[in-house]
Design a protein around this motif. Structure first.
Motif, PDB file in Angstrom:
ATOM      1  N   HIS A 296       0.842  -1.187   0.000  1.00 47.48           N
ATOM      2  CA  HIS A 296       0.000   0.000   0.000  1.00 47.48           C
ATOM      3  C   HIS A 296       0.880   1.241   0.000  1.00 47.48           C
ATOM      4  CE1 HIS A 296      -3.718  -2.248   0.914  1.00 47.48           C
ATOM      5  NE2 HIS A 296      -2.905  -3.028   1.600  1.00 47.48           N
ATOM      6  N   THR A 297       0.365   2.295  -0.584  1.00 47.28           N
ATOM      7  CA  THR A 297       1.104   3.556  -0.659  1.00 47.28           C
ATOM      8  C   THR A 297       0.743   4.434   0.525  1.00 47.28           C
ATOM      9  OG1 THR A 297       1.130   3.454  -3.086  1.00 47.28           O
ATOM     10  CG2 THR A 297       1.560   5.589  -2.063  1.00 47.28           C
ATOM     11  N   TYR A 298       1.752   4.749   1.312  1.00 47.03           N
ATOM     12  CA  TYR A 298       1.599   5.648   2.458  1.00 47.03           C
ATOM     13  C   TYR A 298       2.219   7.005   2.121  1.00 47.03           C
ATOM     14  CZ  TYR A 298       0.238   1.653   5.323  1.00 47.03           C
ATOM     15  OH  TYR A 298      -0.415   0.568   5.841  1.00 47.03           O
ATOM     16  N   ILE A 299       1.681   8.050   2.716  1.00 45.06           N
ATOM     17  CA  ILE A 299       2.071   9.424   2.371  1.00 45.06           C
ATOM     18  C   ILE A 299       2.665  10.101   3.598  1.00 45.06           C
ATOM     19  CG2 ILE A 299       1.299  11.616   1.395  1.00 45.06           C
ATOM     20  CD1 ILE A 299      -1.142  10.098   0.277  1.00 45.06           C
ATOM     21  N   GLN A 300       3.789  10.780   3.384  1.00 41.75           N
ATOM     22  CA  GLN A 300       4.457  11.516   4.459  1.00 41.75           C
ATOM     23  C   GLN A 300       4.649  12.969   4.044  1.00 41.75           C
ATOM     24  OE1 GLN A 300       5.688  10.288   7.638  1.00 41.75           O
ATOM     25  NE2 GLN A 300       5.704  12.504   7.931  1.00 41.75           N
ATOM     26  N   TYR A 301       4.130  13.876   4.856  1.00 40.83           N
ATOM     27  CA  TYR A 301       4.290  15.309   4.599  1.00 40.83           C
ATOM     28  C   TYR A 301       5.643  15.760   5.146  1.00 40.83           C
ATOM     29  CZ  TYR A 301       3.699  20.346   5.454  1.00 40.83           C
ATOM     30  OH  TYR A 301       3.883  21.702   5.505  1.00 40.83           O
ATOM     31  N   MET A 302       6.489  16.295   4.256  1.00 43.88           N
ATOM     32  CA  MET A 302       7.818  16.780   4.638  1.00 43.88           C
ATOM     33  C   MET A 302       8.052  18.128   3.972  1.00 43.88           C
ATOM     34  SD  MET A 302      10.213  13.375   4.629  1.00 43.88           S
ATOM     35  CE  MET A 302      11.492  14.298   5.487  1.00 43.88           C
ATOM     36  N   PRO A 303       7.755  19.248   4.653  1.00 43.67           N
ATOM     37  CA  PRO A 303       7.909  20.579   4.055  1.00 43.67           C
ATOM     38  C   PRO A 303       9.378  20.896   3.784  1.00 43.67           C
ATOM     39  CG  PRO A 303       7.459  20.744   6.383  1.00 43.67           C
ATOM     40  CD  PRO A 303       7.289  19.300   6.033  1.00 43.67           C
TER      41      PRO A 303
ATOM     42  N   LEU B 126       5.855  37.226   1.510  1.00 42.00           N
ATOM     43  CA  LEU B 126       5.022  36.209   0.850  1.00 42.00           C
ATOM     44  C   LEU B 126       4.073  36.842  -0.143  1.00 42.00           C
ATOM     45  CD1 LEU B 126       4.299  33.210   0.812  1.00 42.00           C
ATOM     46  CD2 LEU B 126       2.630  33.676   2.607  1.00 42.00           C
ATOM     47  N   LYS B 127       3.634  38.061   0.158  1.00 43.34           N
ATOM     48  CA  LYS B 127       2.683  38.719  -0.732  1.00 43.34           C
ATOM     49  C   LYS B 127       3.312  39.075  -2.060  1.00 43.34           C
ATOM     50  CE  LYS B 127      -0.663  42.492  -0.806  1.00 43.34           C
ATOM     51  NZ  LYS B 127      -1.273  43.587  -0.038  1.00 43.34           N
ATOM     52  N   LEU B 128       4.574  39.489  -2.049  1.00 40.46           N
ATOM     53  CA  LEU B 128       5.240  39.828  -3.297  1.00 40.46           C
ATOM     54  C   LEU B 128       5.452  38.597  -4.167  1.00 40.46           C
ATOM     55  CD1 LEU B 128       7.908  42.441  -2.117  1.00 40.46           C
ATOM     56  CD2 LEU B 128       5.807  42.859  -3.397  1.00 40.46           C
ATOM     57  N   GLN B 129       5.633  37.444  -3.550  1.00 41.14           N
ATOM     58  CA  GLN B 129       5.833  36.235  -4.357  1.00 41.14           C
ATOM     59  C   GLN B 129       4.612  35.914  -5.198  1.00 41.14           C
ATOM     60  OE1 GLN B 129       6.776  32.965  -1.874  1.00 41.14           O
ATOM     61  NE2 GLN B 129       8.940  33.464  -1.726  1.00 41.14           N
ATOM     62  N   ASN B 130       3.437  36.203  -4.708  1.00 36.86           N
ATOM     63  CA  ASN B 130       2.225  35.820  -5.405  1.00 36.86           C
ATOM     64  C   ASN B 130       1.569  36.975  -6.136  1.00 36.86           C
ATOM     65  OD1 ASN B 130       1.906  32.977  -4.580  1.00 36.86           O
ATOM     66  ND2 ASN B 130       2.030  33.921  -2.567  1.00 36.86           N
ATOM     67  N   THR B 131       2.242  38.162  -6.205  1.00 37.06           N
ATOM     68  CA  THR B 131       1.660  39.294  -6.917  1.00 37.06           C
ATOM     69  C   THR B 131       1.846  39.105  -8.412  1.00 37.06           C
ATOM     70  OG1 THR B 131       2.155  40.734  -5.060  1.00 37.06           O
ATOM     71  CG2 THR B 131       1.711  41.777  -7.195  1.00 37.06           C
ATOM     72  N   PRO B 132       0.810  39.066  -9.195  1.00 40.54           N
ATOM     73  CA  PRO B 132       0.950  38.850 -10.642  1.00 40.54           C
ATOM     74  C   PRO B 132       1.417  40.111 -11.350  1.00 40.54           C
ATOM     75  CG  PRO B 132      -1.350  39.147 -10.072  1.00 40.54           C
ATOM     76  CD  PRO B 132      -0.601  39.162  -8.775  1.00 40.54           C
ATOM     77  N   ASN B 133       1.870  39.911 -12.569  1.00 37.18           N
ATOM     78  CA  ASN B 133       2.311  41.016 -13.407  1.00 37.18           C
ATOM     79  C   ASN B 133       1.103  41.645 -14.074  1.00 37.18           C
ATOM     80  OD1 ASN B 133       3.470  42.763 -15.177  1.00 37.18           O
ATOM     81  ND2 ASN B 133       4.936  41.301 -16.032  1.00 37.18           N
TER      82      ASN B 133
ATOM     83  N   ASP C  28       5.097  29.526   9.616  1.00 29.11           N
ATOM     84  CA  ASP C  28       5.428  30.447   8.529  1.00 29.11           C
ATOM     85  C   ASP C  28       6.380  29.816   7.521  1.00 29.11           C
ATOM     86  OD1 ASP C  28       3.825  32.288   9.708  1.00 29.11           O
ATOM     87  OD2 ASP C  28       5.448  33.344  10.747  1.00 29.11           O
ATOM     88  N   GLU C  29       7.386  29.108   7.985  1.00 24.94           N
ATOM     89  CA  GLU C  29       8.353  28.509   7.056  1.00 24.94           C
ATOM     90  C   GLU C  29       7.688  27.457   6.181  1.00 24.94           C
ATOM     91  OE1 GLU C  29      11.591  27.035   9.298  1.00 24.94           O
ATOM     92  OE2 GLU C  29      12.333  29.011   9.912  1.00 24.94           O
ATOM     93  N   GLU C  30       6.766  26.690   6.749  1.00 26.04           N
ATOM     94  CA  GLU C  30       6.083  25.671   5.946  1.00 26.04           C
ATOM     95  C   GLU C  30       5.175  26.327   4.917  1.00 26.04           C
ATOM     96  OE1 GLU C  30       4.161  22.666   8.166  1.00 26.04           O
ATOM     97  OE2 GLU C  30       5.869  22.278   9.489  1.00 26.04           O
ATOM     98  N   ARG C  31       4.507  27.400   5.296  1.00 25.78           N
ATOM     99  CA  ARG C  31       3.662  28.098   4.324  1.00 25.78           C
ATOM    100  C   ARG C  31       4.486  28.639   3.170  1.00 25.78           C
ATOM    101  NH1 ARG C  31       0.019  32.294   7.443  1.00 25.78           N
ATOM    102  NH2 ARG C  31       1.748  32.277   8.922  1.00 25.78           N
ATOM    103  N   SER C  32       5.667  29.124   3.491  1.00 24.46           N
ATOM    104  CA  SER C  32       6.534  29.638   2.425  1.00 24.46           C
ATOM    105  C   SER C  32       6.891  28.533   1.445  1.00 24.46           C
ATOM    106  CB  SER C  32       7.812  30.231   3.036  1.00 24.46           C
ATOM    107  OG  SER C  32       7.501  31.293   3.908  1.00 24.46           O
ATOM    108  N   SER C  33       7.193  27.356   1.962  1.00 24.01           N
ATOM    109  CA  SER C  33       7.524  26.234   1.083  1.00 24.01           C
ATOM    110  C   SER C  33       6.327  25.805   0.250  1.00 24.01           C
ATOM    111  CB  SER C  33       8.032  25.047   1.921  1.00 24.01           C
ATOM    112  OG  SER C  33       9.183  25.397   2.641  1.00 24.01           O
TER     113      SER C  33
END
Length: 558
Positions: free
Chosen positions: A400-407, A419-426, A479-484
């Motif tokens: 079976h396939t098991y899933i591990q979250y690793m940020p 973070l806001k500047l990273q997602n600001t579109p052109n 915060d660091e995980e959200r950035s990733s």
């Protein structure tokens, strides 16, 4: 494992006429060399009776798997207990033998001549003293079932009185030895034949199935013995079975270890009709939920019937066979050239060799990978049948396939970048038809300011709302995980991000839940889970292993 099998079954009774050993099986007395050496050689000396309870020389009462060293008189005085001990578990240890039973008080259908109206019956089972507590408890239950059956038959037709009188009369006929008396008892008494059959059932399959007085069914499963035939050399305790059954889920399936036609003989005449209906709709390709719907039986009752077949070693638990399942050779599978399963497989599938067929599963392989769209449907059916046969003999295990979250860490993010500047579109890419020349002037955005129109304001407003919604979905993430996570392109799709955050919060991505379990609990399709894994592969790792809740029933101790 010899300590599971009984050494002897002994039936004693006690009433106003005294205590009496009625029957024991086996009754072939075998003496040890030590006992033989102590026998008197002078014919003129008086015989001596040595009490095994007081003898310091006798250290073992087990010779070649038989109970020795106890006379009938000693056994009757030991086990014809007082009325205060009735309807309770009885246990006595002498040297290397443990005696267990369940004394039962039986009201007599006809009072004896002296006016007494009760008889005490006790079927004692002699075991190795090293038998585990679970084995001892099982034999307590066997003795209890016998007492209850005799009590019922005595009330119905006086069966217990009739049988005990026949046994007592046989002993009183003056035979030269007790062996002759026991032979006569076997010929005359159906209860003695029941005890003999119970002994061989307990020593053999561990499945007891007798009819007391050809009327009362006495059935019992000794799981420590019953599961050894398909898990050779492995002791399965009842606690192990209960633990596995507690993990039973509707997405599991049942795999019968016998053909359906053979199981109809296993079902008694007064057996549950729902079990017959369940078997009529059985297929290892169906999960229990589908089997419940097809057989028109409630899911809870399907669980109970499955647990019954599972406990009695008639079935095992698997996941429904489908094209997406991955299988690999069990690490303990006996796949050597001289394995008896090789010949057995050839008899079941003429023209096919087990070693050649199973070699295709040397690496994790799914049925979908083995299907040839151009082959005849009969070939696909044959492929499924061979797979079922190998699962029944525990040659394959399912992965079976098991899933591990690793940020990821935040190394790729420049210092001070929000973070806001990273997602600001052109804005140039989102406005109407482009009027920018093919070779834009790098100073144009600075030297030539442009008025912001209504469409630009609308876009910025919607983008801010989208970004706020995304951040709310991951509000409880560090915060660091959200950035990733926000560096992953899939976060631009709110639905994907919502599903990802939901499964994370429910702790499905901690390596403890496989895909099939996630699909069931969250009502998801396999394609949805696989797409999510692909989109968030930067922070989700997968590994394949067997399900620990049922893994113990797919391995051998050879």
């Amino acid at each position: 494992m010899m300590e599971v099998s009984p050494l002897s079954l002994i039936l004693v009774k006690s009433d106003s006429k005294g205590d009496r050993l009625l029957f024991r099986y086996p009754y072939h007395i075998q003496e040890s060399d030590e006992c033989a050496s102590t026998q008197r050689k002078n014919p003129y000396t008086l015989p001596t009776t040595e009490d095994p309870l007081q003898s310091a020389q006798l250290t073992s009462n087990i010779i070649k798997g038989y109970l020795t060293g106890f006379s009938d008189e000693v056994l009757s005085s030991l086990f014809a207990v007082k009325i205060e001990l009735c309807d309770k578990n009885f246990e006595l240890k002498v040297n290397d033998v443990r005696f267990v039973g369940f004394p039962t008080q039986i009201p007599l259908m006809k009072k004896l001549k002296d006016g007494s109206g009760y008889m005490l019956i006790n079927m004692i089972i002699a075991l190795h003293a090293v038998a585990s507590p679970s084995v001892v408890q099982c034999y307590h239950e066997v003795s209890k079932k016998m007492g209850i059956a005799l009590r019922f038959e005595e009330k119905r037709c006086g069966y217990a009185s009739e049988q005990t009188q026949l046994m007592t009369a046989s002993h009183d006929e003056g035979f030269q030895n007790t062996k002759e008396a026991f032979n006569i008892i076997l010929e005359k008494c159906s209860l003695a034949r029941n005890i003999k059959k119970m002994y061989y059932d307990l020593c053999g399959t561990g499945l007891v199935n007798v009819y007391i007085n050809r009327w009362i069914p006495l059935s019992y499963c000794l799981p420590q013995k019953a599961h050894q035939w398909h898990l050779q050399g492995k002791i399965v305790e009842p606690e192990d079975i209960y633990k596995c059954l507690s993990a039973l889920r509707p997405y599991h399936s049942m795999l019968l270890l016998y053909p359906v036609s053979d199981l109809h003989d296993f079902i008694p005449l007064d057996g549950s009709p729902t079990l017959i209906r369940l078997l009529s709709q059985y297929s290892p390709l169906k999960n229990l939920q589908t089997l419940s719907a097809d057989s028109d039986i409630t899911l809870n009752h399907v669980f109970e019937l499955t647990a019954h077949l599972f406990y009695w070693a008639k079935a095992t638990i698997i996941f429904p066979i489908c094209s997406a399942n991955k299988y690999v050779i069990s690490p303990d599978a006996p796949v050597h050239r001289d394995s008896p399963l090789v010949e057995k497989f050839s008899e079941e599938f003429p023209g096919y060799n087990l070693l050649q067929v199973i070699s295709e599963y040397s690496l994790p392989t799914s049925l979908g990978q083995k299907y040839n769209p151009l082959c005849h449907p009969s070939e696909q059916s044959h492929l499924v049948k061979t797979l079922i046969w190998m699962l029944q003999h525990h040659l394959l295990i399912q992965l079976h396939t098991y899933i591990q979250y690793m940020p990821l860490d935040n190394m790729a993010k420049p210092a001070g970048e929000s973070l806001k500047l990273q997602n600001t579109p052109n804005p140039e890419l989102e406005s109407g038809p482009s009027t920018v020349p093919d070779t834009p002037d790098p100073r144009s955005e600075v030297d030539q300011p442009r008025m912001m129109n209504f469409s630009d304001l609308t876009f910025i407003s919607l983008d801010d709302e989208k970004q706020e919604y995304q951040e709310e979905l991951l509000l409880d993430f560090p915060d660091e995980e959200r950035s990733s996570i926000f560096r992953i392109p899939a976060t631009n799709n709110p639905e994907d991000l919502r599903l990802f955050a939901k499964l994370c919060r429910k702790k499905y991505f901690q390596g403890e839940h496989h895909i099939e379990e996630i699909m069931y609990h969250e009502n998801l399709r396999r394609s949805q889970v696989l797409q999510l894994l692909d989109k968030f592969r930067d922070v989700l790792l997968t590994y394949e292993t067997e399900d620990p809740s049922i893994s113990m029933f797919s391995s051998f101790d050879w």
